[in-house]
Scaffold this motif. Structure first.
Motif, short mmCIF file in Angstrom:
data_model
loop_
_atom_site.label_atom_id
_atom_site.label_comp_id
_atom_site.label_asym_id
_atom_site.label_seq_id
_atom_site.Cartn_x
_atom_site.Cartn_y
_atom_site.Cartn_z
N SER A 1 -9.08 -19.05 4.31
CA SER A 1 -9.85 -18.52 3.29
C SER A 1 -10.98 -19.70 3.00
N LEU A 2 -10.76 -20.79 3.33
CA LEU A 2 -11.67 -21.96 3.20
C LEU A 2 -12.80 -21.60 4.35
N LEU A 3 -12.15 -21.52 5.55
CA LEU A 3 -12.94 -21.32 6.72
C LEU A 3 -14.01 -20.02 6.71
N LYS A 4 -13.43 -19.00 6.00
CA LYS A 4 -14.21 -17.90 5.72
C LYS A 4 -15.31 -18.13 4.57
N ILE A 5 -15.17 -18.99 3.51
CA ILE A 5 -15.92 -19.27 2.47
C ILE A 5 -17.08 -20.17 3.03
N ILE A 6 -16.83 -21.13 4.08
CA ILE A 6 -17.85 -22.12 4.86
C ILE A 6 -18.56 -21.12 5.56
N GLN A 7 -17.94 -20.21 6.40
CA GLN A 7 -18.74 -19.60 7.16
C GLN A 7 -19.85 -18.90 6.60
N MET B 1 -24.31 -24.87 12.93
CA MET B 1 -23.70 -25.31 11.96
C MET B 1 -22.30 -25.02 11.77
N ASN B 2 -21.78 -23.79 12.36
CA ASN B 2 -20.47 -23.44 12.38
C ASN B 2 -19.47 -24.66 13.21
N ALA B 3 -20.22 -24.93 14.44
CA ALA B 3 -19.67 -26.11 15.22
C ALA B 3 -19.55 -27.42 14.35
N LEU B 4 -20.56 -27.62 13.69
CA LEU B 4 -20.68 -29.00 13.10
C LEU B 4 -19.46 -28.85 12.03
N ALA B 5 -19.43 -27.71 11.09
CA ALA B 5 -18.59 -27.49 10.09
C ALA B 5 -17.28 -27.92 10.57
N THR B 6 -16.62 -27.23 11.81
CA THR B 6 -15.43 -27.09 12.61
C THR B 6 -15.35 -28.63 13.03
N SER B 7 -16.13 -29.45 13.49
CA SER B 7 -15.93 -30.85 13.74
C SER B 7 -15.65 -31.43 12.43
N VAL B 8 -16.21 -31.41 11.37
CA VAL B 8 -16.19 -32.00 10.12
C VAL B 8 -14.54 -31.56 9.65
N VAL B 9 -14.23 -30.45 9.74
CA VAL B 9 -13.19 -30.09 9.15
C VAL B 9 -11.82 -31.14 10.11
N PHE B 10 -11.97 -31.10 11.11
CA PHE B 10 -10.98 -31.82 12.08
C PHE B 10 -11.25 -33.31 11.64
N ILE B 11 -12.40 -33.92 11.64
CA ILE B 11 -12.20 -35.27 11.64
C ILE B 11 -11.49 -35.62 10.26
N PHE B 12 -11.88 -34.85 9.18
CA PHE B 12 -10.83 -35.18 7.85
C PHE B 12 -9.65 -34.84 7.94
N LEU C 1 -13.16 -18.25 15.86
CA LEU C 1 -12.57 -17.38 14.71
C LEU C 1 -13.63 -17.37 13.75
N ILE C 2 -14.41 -18.58 13.47
CA ILE C 2 -15.63 -18.39 12.53
C ILE C 2 -16.97 -17.78 13.12
N GLU C 3 -17.02 -17.89 14.44
CA GLU C 3 -17.98 -17.06 15.19
C GLU C 3 -17.57 -15.54 15.08
N ALA C 4 -16.37 -15.02 15.19
CA ALA C 4 -16.18 -13.74 14.91
C ALA C 4 -16.55 -13.27 13.70
N MET C 5 -16.32 -14.34 12.46
CA MET C 5 -16.52 -13.85 11.10
C MET C 5 -17.59 -13.60 10.79
N LYS C 6 -18.73 -13.97 11.51
CA LYS C 6 -20.18 -13.45 11.34
C LYS C 6 -20.40 -12.15 11.31
N SER C 7 -19.67 -11.25 12.11
CA SER C 7 -20.01 -9.95 12.28
C SER C 7 -18.72 -8.70 12.17
N ILE C 8 -17.55 -9.50 11.91
CA ILE C 8 -16.51 -8.64 11.47
C ILE C 8 -15.72 -8.84 10.21
N ASP C 9 -15.70 -7.76 9.48
CA ASP C 9 -15.35 -7.93 7.89
C ASP C 9 -13.97 -8.55 7.99
N SER C 10 -13.58 -9.28 6.75
CA SER C 10 -12.27 -9.99 6.82
C SER C 10 -11.06 -8.92 6.75
N ALA C 11 -11.43 -8.01 6.10
CA ALA C 11 -10.45 -7.02 6.07
C ALA C 11 -9.96 -6.20 7.40
#
Length: 303
Positions: free
Chosen positions: A170-176, A194-205, A247-257
């Motif tokens: 859910s957090l990934l979807k909101i970030i995207q 920015m998707n790649a940057l956000a992903t790397s930030v999630v991992f470093i934390f 998965l974040i890339e796919a979220m750009k064009s495919i609805d969550s449902a």
């Protein structure tokens, strides 16, 4: 058409990579790899991958100035805790049950996306209920450990995995969504960056919180880092990064449902098949029927 094909390929590879999580953890347990260290190396590896892909040809941006930064920190915490809990659940319940527990969390992701992300389609509640029913059938032996001993502890671990993975997705979807709103009007390439940057930030934390857990652990309980822990972590981290980023890339064009049910059901199918065949985990008629029902429900969701 080309964009649609690219998004579908991203979803397929994200599904394949994510399905490796419990499988790799189970292999680590069987081969004597220290899963805690491997998970830490995994997040360092994933962070390096994120830096490599996000700094290609575009000026480096300061993530501390981004609106999604607090969410990325929270996602990092849920990532490390969720992975450690998944490791325990895999050891107690096996690959197939652990996979189902983590993927059934799509219910949380779909509902939160529908409530918090503008533009999300209204979920097909009946189809989702059918998916959940099928997952419940697949986890029919979920009250048993891998040794066949009934234990309430297994139910607790699977429930915690369910909640943590649901929150993470859910957090990934909101970030995207936040990245898309902020940068889509500028350039699509910037959104991917920015998707790649956000992903790397999630991992470093996630790595940061993992190191904190390691440091507060009594010295006598810390084991020596071995080469196989590092190798296992690098393999795990590579799969982890691309599973999350794609998965974040796919979220750009495919609805969550549609995305979350398809993604999670695919992972469940792979996990169940590998668990039943490679690891000789128990299966019964109810689990097999659940797999068939899940397939039909996913087709229904995607029509």
């Amino acid at each position: 058409m080309a964009i649609f094909v690219a998004v579908m390929i991203a979803l397929i590879f994200a599904t394949l990579a994510t399905s490796l999580f419990p499988i790799l953890l189970r292999l680590f347990q069987l081969k004597g790899v220290n899963c805690f260290y491997a998970i830490l190396v995994n997040y360092l590896t994933a962070f390096i991958w994120g830096c490599f892909l996000s700094f290609q040809g575009i000026g480096i941006r300061n993530p501390l100035q981004e609106e999604w930064m607090p969410l990325a920190i929270l996602a990092g915490l849920t990532f490390i805790i969720g992975m450690l809990v998944l490791d325990t659940c895999t050891a107690k319940a096996g690959v197939s049950i652990s996979t189902v527990s983590s993927r059934a969390s799509m219910v949380i992701s779909i509902i939160i996306s529908y409530l918090l992300v503008p533009g999300s389609a209204k979920p097909n509640w009946i189809a989702i209920l059918v998916v959940i029913l099928s997952l419940a059938m697949i986890v029919g032996v979920g009250k048993q450990s891998t040794a066949g001993v009934r234990t309430g502890g297994v139910i607790l671990w699977t429930a915690v995995v369910f909640v943590l993975f649901g929150i993470s997705n859910s957090l990934l979807k909101i970030i995207q969504y936040k990245i898309g709103v902020a940068y889509s009007p500028i350039a699509e390439s910037l959104v991917s960056y920015m998707n790649a940057l956000a992903t790397s930030v999630v991992f470093i934390f996630a790595l940061f919180f993992g190191m904190v857990m390691l440091l507060i652990k009594p010295a006598e309980k810390r084991k020596r880092l071995q080469g196989k822990d590092i190798v296992g972590g690098v393999i795990f981290g590579t799969a982890n990064f691309f599973a999350t980023f794609l998965l974040i890339e796919a979220m750009k064009s495919i609805d969550s449902a549609i995305l979350f049910p398809a993604h999670n059901a695919g992972i469940v199918a792979i996990g169940a098949i590998v668990g039943w065949t490679a690891f000789k985990e128990p299966r019964n008629w109810m689990q097999i029927a659940g797999m068939i029902l899940a397939t039909g429900a996913i087709v229904w969701l995607c029509i």
